[in-house]
Design an enzyme around this catalytic site. Sequence first.
Site, short mmCIF file in Angstrom:
data_model
loop_
_atom_site.label_atom_id
_atom_site.label_comp_id
_atom_site.label_asym_id
_atom_site.label_seq_id
_atom_site.Cartn_x
_atom_site.Cartn_y
_atom_site.Cartn_z
N ALA A 118 0.84 -1.21 0.00
CA ALA A 118 0.00 0.00 0.00
C ALA A 118 0.88 1.26 0.00
O ALA A 118 1.96 1.26 0.58
CB ALA A 118 -0.91 -0.01 1.22
N PRO A 119 0.39 2.32 -0.66
CA PRO A 119 -0.90 2.43 -1.36
C PRO A 119 -0.94 1.87 -2.77
O PRO A 119 -1.98 1.89 -3.41
CB PRO A 119 -1.14 3.94 -1.37
CG PRO A 119 0.24 4.52 -1.44
CD PRO A 119 1.10 3.62 -0.60
N GLY A 120 0.22 1.42 -3.29
CA GLY A 120 0.19 0.74 -4.58
C GLY A 120 1.09 1.32 -5.65
O GLY A 120 1.04 0.84 -6.79
N LYS A 122 4.43 1.18 -6.18
CA LYS A 122 5.39 0.22 -6.72
C LYS A 122 4.68 -1.01 -7.29
O LYS A 122 5.10 -1.56 -8.31
CB LYS A 122 6.40 -0.16 -5.64
CG LYS A 122 7.26 1.04 -5.19
CD LYS A 122 8.13 0.71 -4.01
CE LYS A 122 8.99 1.92 -3.62
NZ LYS A 122 8.21 3.06 -3.14
N GLU A 140 -0.71 -6.18 2.01
CA GLU A 140 -0.60 -5.06 2.95
C GLU A 140 -1.18 -5.50 4.29
O GLU A 140 -2.33 -5.97 4.35
CB GLU A 140 -1.35 -3.84 2.41
CG GLU A 140 -1.45 -2.69 3.38
CD GLU A 140 -0.08 -2.20 3.89
OE1 GLU A 140 0.04 -1.99 5.11
OE2 GLU A 140 0.84 -2.04 3.06
N ARG A 145 -5.25 0.47 4.77
CA ARG A 145 -4.32 0.71 3.65
C ARG A 145 -4.49 -0.33 2.55
O ARG A 145 -4.32 -0.03 1.37
CB ARG A 145 -2.88 0.74 4.17
CG ARG A 145 -2.56 2.01 4.95
CD ARG A 145 -1.21 1.92 5.66
NE ARG A 145 -0.12 1.59 4.77
CZ ARG A 145 0.53 2.44 3.97
NH1 ARG A 145 0.14 3.72 3.96
NH2 ARG A 145 1.54 2.06 3.21
N ASP A 185 9.26 -2.96 -0.01
CA ASP A 185 9.31 -1.53 0.29
C ASP A 185 8.96 -1.38 1.76
O ASP A 185 7.81 -1.19 2.13
CB ASP A 185 8.34 -0.76 -0.61
CG ASP A 185 8.44 0.73 -0.42
OD1 ASP A 185 9.57 1.24 -0.26
OD2 ASP A 185 7.40 1.41 -0.43
N CYS A 238 12.32 4.81 2.43
CA CYS A 238 12.35 6.25 2.16
C CYS A 238 12.93 6.96 3.38
O CYS A 238 12.37 7.93 3.89
CB CYS A 238 10.97 6.79 1.80
SG CYS A 238 9.69 6.45 3.04
#
Length: 467
Positions: A118-120, A122, A140, A145, A185, A238
């Site tokens: 989520a949120p999608g 990638k 997820e 989410r 991720d 990130c």
Amino acid sequence: MLPERFLERMNKLLGKEEYEQFLASYDRVRYKALRLNPLKLARAGKSSEEAVAELGTDWTLRRVPWSPLGLYYGPEDQPGRHICHDAGLYYIQEPSAMAPAVYLEAKPGERILDLCSAPGGKGTQIAGDMQGRGLLILNEIHPARAKILSENVERMGIPNAIVINESPEKLRDRWDAFFDRIMVDAPCSGEGMFLKNEEAQTEWSEENVALCAERQDGILAAAAGMLKPGGRIVYSTCTFAPEENEGTISRFIHAHPEFRIAEVERSGGMSSGRPEWVENPCEGLEKTIRLFPHRLEGEGHYVAVLEKTGADSDKEHRRKLQPPLPEKEYRDYVDFCRENLRERSAGGIRVPDPEGVPVLFGEQLYLAPAGCPDLGGLKVLRPGLHLGTRKKNRFEPSHALALALGAEDVRNTYDGTDVAEQYVKGMSLPVSGEKGWYLITAHGYSIGWGKLADGTMKNHYPKGLRK
């Protein structure tokens, strides 16, 4: 206000000169971008250049260097309000966040897992690279989410994705050495998104960094067990925190010697990983990638490409697959296809699709991807492409099916470009023609269904999506 302890750490890591450049990056305007959807381009028979030309008449668009379909847009542009966003032509995504899926190198026909999807962003990027062929599972762990993820899968017209809501550990127990590629991720402290998300600044703490690093260790360990020998994991965050980046990868490689860090080409502005920033660094950390906001046009990100050595094991004959649905249970859908779809469609929806697996959830009919594993006992939000609803004496096609089709796939279409604003508000349209189901398009891209009778196109745009 950036956290003081965060600034102290970054100053120590980067050194005075680069730290000043890094700090100055927070005073600039944030870069924004969108990523074109190749599934929609293919169904409309358009190239990315043609799509850019159509969108770029009033927008300031230019290419993102590391993403073939990524486009920066200007601060005054509002792509989220354009009908092509509703049609799934593009996904609005932070530029640096487009890099990890590029390094996954997903291919049509493969089995791929996006473990923290989520949120999608990638996951939908991976789906485009798969060209609608193969098995894509998007997971997820957080229910709210996961719902947003499922909605984005529908909007982007993805025909081969399953959306689930489970823990990585539960999936690891279920799918040993099953996937060709896995995207991780990982949930992180979000330092790279401070410019985009001020809430991330207020929630930051050194304790949270340590907690995220511990959580990442568990997620990566679960992913390792689900990857086939010879497969690839792309790990991304990130954040700038070494504990969550080089540190996580070092701990993983030390604990899993069957993995190695792959060397990949870096795009302009990308930096190498920093082995000197962590204790007991593993071999090859300099091959990982850092994206710094003062060195490129994007926010902070980290990417590591991991490959599993060894030969593929012979486990396929023991796989339990999703059981097929008897044809009598979806005969109304077959009749709908014969009446309204072309016999062999460019979108992969045939009468019925011999490769897909029809799945019935109550009155809702789905088409699971070919080779779909048994989903029993899992929390499934979307077991494949939602085909529609079985109602008494008739079949009503879903919005998801409309978005997964192109004009060449159906017998009747209606160009709603000039009335798109009225259509997405749910208004009926005065139209003359043969009665029946019509695929409504805007700028050549499908946006929903209409049903024509007695000179009126009844609107079947979902009420929950109406403007």
